[in-house]
Write an enzyme that holds these catalytic residues in place. Structure first.
Site, mmCIF file in Angstrom:
data_model
loop_
_atom_site.group_PDB
_atom_site.id
_atom_site.type_symbol
_atom_site.label_atom_id
_atom_site.label_comp_id
_atom_site.label_asym_id
_atom_site.label_seq_id
_atom_site.Cartn_x
_atom_site.Cartn_y
_atom_site.Cartn_z
ATOM 1 N N SER A 137 0.797 -1.232 0.000
ATOM 2 C CA SER A 137 0.000 0.000 0.000
ATOM 3 C C SER A 137 0.824 1.274 0.000
ATOM 4 C CB SER A 137 -0.954 0.011 1.202
ATOM 5 O OG SER A 137 -2.033 -0.859 0.979
ATOM 6 N N LYS A 140 0.171 3.900 -2.611
ATOM 7 C CA LYS A 140 -0.860 4.929 -2.462
ATOM 8 C C LYS A 140 -0.251 6.323 -2.311
ATOM 9 C CE LYS A 140 -4.577 2.129 -0.376
ATOM 10 N NZ LYS A 140 -3.996 0.796 -0.156
ATOM 11 N N SER A 337 -5.855 3.518 4.599
ATOM 12 C CA SER A 337 -5.386 2.675 3.493
ATOM 13 C C SER A 337 -6.564 2.109 2.708
ATOM 14 C CB SER A 337 -4.486 1.540 4.003
ATOM 15 O OG SER A 337 -3.635 1.076 2.977
#
Length: 504
Positions: A137, A140, A337
């Site tokens: 993640s 991101k 997230s």
């Protein structure tokens, strides 16, 4: 066994930390208030343009006698002083020795990492920093930067109801807001800022003013996005488990059935789910005004999309609700997230860039923004923008460069991302971490984006060290033993070393 997404953790209230390290509670609460203030006023976060100020001796790391407010106004006790670019930079050799002792895997695999001085860019630690790895993640961060640069922090997305192609028909039109609420609009909220009940009531008012008396039929226009609604890189098991869902330009609760339940299966057709909820609220609002709503919702064929140019009232906006700002959405996306929100923001970047609002178009648009930031992306590979696949390949140096651009780069729009980074031991995906003695020194100080897959763990963010120097960092572990708890602890200990280090 195919690598699967591992949930990254949930937010905990600040008070939960007190059960483990009660002596730090006041300090953590002060930091949670003070660090954003430091971001706003510090030369370190604006770049080195202003003359350096005298270095502070780390008052933000002292246990306060009472709580203070960020501005240091009347009644405060020792509010945090502005950061200073005159604070000493850690010595690379000393810092490297300290990080080498903590950055060790629990079992298989290896860690790469980069630590830089945020203002000068000087590299203070480098372990395979240019090696591209699956970032989970942490990708991101790229999505956040591209959204803030392309769309702007203050941009909002509109969900509209327009007059349909036939008398008595209305078209619910998705404009990118997937954080819609089922009830009335909540102006101070991020999730639910735009409410379907408010949209329905405004639609009824407009229909009454137009003299509409017959049954009203509801159509859905979700044509803003193109291409497959799922990335081909996503595991069907992850989709079934609710890590992500088919992408549409409108949805309730970031494509969740219940805003309070953030795990488990999601709607397979989030746009139609939202449209049916709107139709139900339109029926309820219309009943009081003598209007009836025909049962069922149909998708509007692309060839029949209403347009004012077609003449008559077709395409006329009857009602509209707006989303939270892009800055607020980025904040939510980083803190929790949120995979679905990350992918939708990527597609909205593509729309704003004139590219197809597809998975491929979104990836291309985001990578283009990195190049415009001066971050070399030739070696970077992206299959999605949420981090659900091992096909993504990003280096620790590239991630650290993105964080540095957010903290001290020339594009001040990126500053909006800083508050969204989870705070160690307090918020978001770091809320349940940094609660033992080996990591407590980083609690309340480390701000970082987490990343977790079965064989991957990553942590990228920023921290002010004991001397008042702003550092940015990125650590990525790949090929790790699934479920080995020591890997997460290793990253947290390493980031805690940065928080507590004078390293001279």
């Amino acid at each position: 066994m195919k690598p699967r997404k591992s949930r990254e953790g949930t937010a905990h209230a600040p008070g939960t930390l007190g059960r483990t390290i009660p002596m730090l509670l006041l300090t953590l609460l002060v930091i949670a208030l003070a660090v954003p203030a430091g971001v706003a006023v510090s030369p370190g976060f604006r770049g080195p343009a202003r003359p350096p100020e005298p270095a502070a001796a780390g008052p933000w790391q002292q246990l306060p006698a009472s709580l203070s407010t960020p501005d240091g106004g009347p009644g405060t006790a020792g509010a945090m002083r502005p950061l200073s670019d005159a604070a000493p930079v850690p010595e690379a050799a000393v810092l490297t020795a300290a990080l080498t002792a903590t950055l060790k895997t629990d079992g298989a695999g290896s860690f790469s990492g980069v630590v830089q001085d945020a203002i000068t860019g000087k590299v203070l630690f480098d372990r395979s920093g240019d090696e591209v790895r699956a970032p989970a993640s942490n990708i991101k961060l790229l999505t956040a930067a591209a959204a803030l640069r392309t769309l702007g922090p203050d941009r909002r997305f509109s969900t509209r109801v327009v007059a349909g192609p036939k008398p008595g028909s209305v078209v619910l039109t998705g404009g990118g807001d997937v954080l819609l609420g089922a009830g009335k609009s909540a102006p101070d909220a991020v999730l639910g800022r735009g409410g379907l009940a408010t949209l329905a009531e405004s639609t009824v008012d407009a229909l009454r003013k137009a003299g509409t008396t017959g049954p009203v039929s509801v159509l859905l226009d979700d044509s803003l996005f193109t291409g497959p609604s799922l990335s081909p890189a996503w595991s069907p098991e992850d989709v079934a488990a609710g890590e992500v869902a088919p992408l549409f330009p409108l949805a309730l609760n970031s494509a969740r059935f219940d805003p309070a339940v953030t795990t488990g299966p999601r709607p397979r057709d989030a746009a139609m789910t939202a449209a049916e909820a709107f139709a139900a609220r339109l029926s309820a609002a219309g009943a009081a005004a003598g209007l009836t709503v025909a049962p069922g919702v149909a998708r509007l064929p692309a060839a029949r999309k209403p347009s004012p140019a077609a003449g008559g009232q077709a395409g006329k906006v009857l009602a509209e609700v707006q989303s939270a700002t892009v800055s607020q959405q980025v904040d939510l996306m980083l803190r929790t997230s949120d995979n679905y929100l990350a992918e939708v923001l990527g597609r909205m970047v593509a729309v704003a860039s004139g590219k197809p609002a597809s998975n491929a178009g979104a990836v291309a648009a985001v990578l283009r923004q990195l190049e415009e930031l001066g971050i070399p992306a030739a070696t970077l590979r992206a299959a999605d923008l949420a981090g659900l696949t091992l096909d993504n390949k990003v280096s620790a140096r590239q991630l650290a460069a993105v964080v540095r651009a957010m903290t001290t780069g020339t594009d001040t729009r990126l500053r909006s991302a800083l508050a969204g980074f989870p705070v160690a031991g307090l918020t978001g995906t770091l809320g349940s971490r940094y609660t033992d003695t080996s990591t407590a020194r980083g609690a309340g100080l480390v701000r970082a984006k987490t990343g977790t897959l079965n064989t991957v763990i990553a942590l990228s963010g920023y921290v002010v060290d004991a001397d008042g120097r702003l550092l940015v960092f990125s650590f990525i572990g790949n090929g790790l033993t699934p479920g080995a708890a020591g890997n997460k602890t290793a990253l947290d200990r390493t980031a805690s070393v940065l928080a507590g280090c004078g390293c001279r």
